[in-house]
Design an enzyme around this catalytic site. Structure first.
Site, PDB file in Angstrom:
ATOM      1  N   ASP A 103      -4.777   2.531  14.760  1.00  0.00           N
ATOM      2  CA  ASP A 103      -5.253   1.241  14.227  1.00  0.00           C
ATOM      3  C   ASP A 103      -5.233   0.219  15.362  1.00  0.00           C
ATOM      4  O   ASP A 103      -4.286   0.199  16.152  1.00  0.00           O
ATOM      5  CB  ASP A 103      -4.352   0.756  13.075  1.00  0.00           C
TER       6      ASP A 103
ATOM      7  N   SER B 118       0.826  -1.219   0.000  1.00  0.00           N
ATOM      8  CA  SER B 118       0.000   0.000   0.000  1.00  0.00           C
ATOM      9  C   SER B 118       0.850   1.254   0.000  1.00  0.00           C
ATOM     10  O   SER B 118       0.395   2.323  -0.385  1.00  0.00           O
ATOM     11  CB  SER B 118      -0.845   0.067   1.262  1.00  0.00           C
TER      12      SER B 118
ATOM     13  N   LYS C 224     -13.029   3.481  -1.027  1.00  0.00           N
ATOM     14  CA  LYS C 224     -13.155   2.126  -1.599  1.00  0.00           C
ATOM     15  C   LYS C 224     -14.489   2.054  -2.335  1.00  0.00           C
ATOM     16  O   LYS C 224     -15.514   2.509  -1.812  1.00  0.00           O
ATOM     17  CB  LYS C 224     -13.107   1.062  -0.488  1.00  0.00           C
TER      18      LYS C 224
ATOM     19  N   ASP D 163      -6.724   5.259   5.228  1.00  0.00           N
ATOM     20  CA  ASP D 163      -6.860   4.112   4.318  1.00  0.00           C
ATOM     21  C   ASP D 163      -7.785   3.065   4.948  1.00  0.00           C
ATOM     22  O   ASP D 163      -7.629   1.877   4.715  1.00  0.00           O
ATOM     23  CB  ASP D 163      -5.448   3.538   4.071  1.00  0.00           C
TER      24      ASP D 163
ATOM     25  N   ASP E  71     -10.274   3.671  17.739  1.00  0.00           N
ATOM     26  CA  ASP E  71     -11.166   3.695  16.583  1.00  0.00           C
ATOM     27  C   ASP E  71     -10.840   4.948  15.750  1.00  0.00           C
ATOM     28  O   ASP E  71     -10.965   6.073  16.237  1.00  0.00           O
ATOM     29  CB  ASP E  71     -12.618   3.734  17.077  1.00  0.00           C
TER      30      ASP E  71
HETATM   31  N1  SAM Z   1      -2.435   1.988   4.836  1.00  0.00           N
HETATM   32  C1  SAM Z   1      -2.039   0.733   5.464  1.00  0.00           C
HETATM   33  C2  SAM Z   1      -0.655   0.405   5.006  1.00  0.00           C
HETATM   34  O1  SAM Z   1      -0.148   1.104   4.124  1.00  0.00           O
HETATM   35  O2  SAM Z   1      -0.050  -0.532   5.547  1.00  0.00           O
HETATM   36  C3  SAM Z   1      -3.006  -0.374   5.141  1.00  0.00           C
HETATM   37  C4  SAM Z   1      -4.334  -0.147   5.750  1.00  0.00           C
HETATM   38  S1  SAM Z   1      -5.462  -1.476   5.571  1.00  0.00           S
HETATM   39  C5  SAM Z   1      -5.991  -1.317   3.935  1.00  0.00           C
HETATM   40  C6  SAM Z   1      -6.840  -0.908   6.472  1.00  0.00           C
HETATM   41  C7  SAM Z   1      -6.604  -0.779   7.949  1.00  0.00           C
HETATM   42  O3  SAM Z   1      -7.677  -0.045   8.490  1.00  0.00           O
HETATM   43  C8  SAM Z   1      -6.570  -2.121   8.688  1.00  0.00           C
HETATM   44  O4  SAM Z   1      -5.328  -2.263   9.336  1.00  0.00           O
HETATM   45  C9  SAM Z   1      -7.705  -2.009   9.704  1.00  0.00           C
HETATM   46  O5  SAM Z   1      -7.366  -2.543  10.955  1.00  0.00           O
HETATM   47  C10 SAM Z   1      -7.892  -0.517   9.796  1.00  0.00           C
HETATM   48  N2  SAM Z   1      -9.210  -0.071  10.237  1.00  0.00           N
HETATM   49  C11 SAM Z   1     -10.423  -0.365   9.699  1.00  0.00           C
HETATM   50  N3  SAM Z   1     -11.388   0.244  10.419  1.00  0.00           N
HETATM   51  C12 SAM Z   1     -10.767   0.944  11.388  1.00  0.00           C
HETATM   52  C13 SAM Z   1     -11.228   1.773  12.429  1.00  0.00           C
HETATM   53  N4  SAM Z   1     -12.539   2.032  12.621  1.00  0.00           N
HETATM   54  N5  SAM Z   1     -10.320   2.332  13.241  1.00  0.00           N
HETATM   55  C14 SAM Z   1      -8.991   2.120  13.080  1.00  0.00           C
HETATM   56  N6  SAM Z   1      -8.511   1.320  12.106  1.00  0.00           N
HETATM   57  C15 SAM Z   1      -9.386   0.744  11.268  1.00  0.00           C
END
Ligand code: SAM
Length: 353
Positions: free
Chosen positions: A237, A185, A302, A273, A257
């Site tokens: 995260d 990513s 997304k 992301d 969150d």
């Molecule tokens: N940008 C990251 C990278 O470059 O490594 C990848 C991110 S991944 C696509 C999406 C992330 O969003 C996941 O690690 C997930 O745990 C986190 N996520 C989803 N909903 C979330 C929330 N409500 N609060 C915090 N993190 C969240």
């Protein structure tokens, strides 16, 4: 032939066509799109040269979300002979005009056309040599010549203004995956910085010592890009962050969150992301921007749904209205990056009116 040829991600031809069609309706140009699912390009046909020039001047490549590159079309050539393709192409190329600062022979980004890469390369060498002989290459020219080979026998000839075009063949930046980055990513954020910001903005806004928040940061590919530029990052995260990234001393990891987290002090950047409904993400981005919690934001929307273009428009309106209600104007730059899949990436900030 008059119109536009746009390159896009394979499978997003109808979104690209809808987008061009929306501009066409607003300008009352009367054009229409020709698309084939999976082809990775869209032809947008306009009636005559005046209409095509009007469309070209009003619809900037920079403002298109789904077009990786946008050419002003000049000709379509069918039945290219295997033995002397250039001999057939050259009269059409001369008819376009010139001179050009450069010439690229490209193929659309679909499985079949990818096999044309070697042919594109060898033809490109021959084309440049021919153009130089005819004094049709001039480094000070503001236009670039493009030949798009859609198959071994069919080509489009067109051109771009280099001040409003992707600076990479096919509109694809070839970025190398950094071996210490925790996820692929990371290339998305690197491409976003390259594509959505200009050189001056990168220098001003990505300086060592500035602070950023990364929502949905784990395992840390986006955080890695910020840290590489010397920024301090609060990575939000519940998932685990890359240990080496944390050990560097510039990252604070909060298991919270991302939709509730709010910084105690305003930060330069918020990047996001998180995989969530685009409207929910857009709503939260608007709160950050209007609340002045960050100066700039980059976020992913997304798009796993059917009506992807409509969803993007809806998200933009949602953020725009929130910013307008605060008495400011929205700077919104959105693109489906090469490294994006079923998603787009947006840069946004508020500007005083
Ligand atoms: N940008 C990251 C990278 O470059 O490594 C990848 C991110 S991944 C696509 C999406 C992330 O969003 C996941 O690690 C997930 O745990 C986190 N996520 C989803 N909903 C979330 C929330 N409500 N609060 C915090 N993190 C969240």
């Amino acid at each position: 032939m008059h119109g536009v040829l746009a390159y896009c991600r394979a499978g997003f031809e109808s979104e690209c066509a809808q987008e061009l069609g929306g501009h066409d309706r607003a300008l009352a140009c009367g054009g229409f799109a020709r698309t084939r699912a999976g082809s990775a390009f869209v032809e947008f046909i306009l009636a005559d040269a005046d209409t095509a020039n009007r469309f070209d001047a009003a619809v900037r490549w920079r403002d298109l979300v789904f077009a990786r590159q946008r050419l002003q079309l000049a000709a379509r050539i069918d039945g290219l002979p295997e033995r002397d393709r250039l001999g057939v192409l050259m009269p059409a190329i001369r008819a376009v005009g010139g001179p050009w600062c450069d010439a690229w022979i490209e193929a659309p980004d679909n499985d079949a056309a990818r096999e044309l890469a070697a042919l594109c390369r060898s033809l490109n060498h021959a084309l440049i040599a021919a153009l130089k002989r005819e004094r049709l290459i001039e480094s000070t020219s503001s236009r670039r010549l493009h030949v798009c080979l859609v198959d071994a026998r069919t080509a489009f000839v067109g051109s771009t203004r280099i001040d409003d075009a992707a600076p990479w063949p096919g509109g694809i930046p070839r970025l190398r995956f950094p071996s210490s980055a925790p996820s692929r990513s990371t290339l998305k954020l690197e491409e976003a910085f390259l594509t959505l910001l200009d050189a001056g903005e990168r220098e001003r806004w990505l300086r060592p010592g500035l602070h950023a928040v990364d929502l949905g940061a784990a395992p840390g590919g986006w955080t890695w890009q910020l840290v590489r530029r010397g920024l301090h990052v609060t990575a939000v995260d519940n998932g685990p962050m890359d240990a080496a990234l944390l050990a560097g001393g510039l990252v604070t990891h909060l298991r919270e969150d991302g939709f509730r987290y709010r910084p105690t002090q305003p930060v330069e950047w918020m990047v996001c992301d998180m995989v969530e409904q685009p409207r929910k993400v857009a709503q939260r981005m608007a709160e950050w921007l209007v609340g002045g919690w960050c100066r700039q934001a980059i976020f992913n929307l997304k798009l796993p749904m059917k009506k992807r273009h409509e969803e993007v428009m809806l998200c933009r309106r949602l953020v725009e209205q929130a910013v307008a209600a605060s008495g400011r104007r929205l700077d919104w730059r959105a693109r489906q990056l090469y490294h994006d899949r079923e998603e787009i990436t947006v840069f946004a900030r508020c500007i005083a009116t």
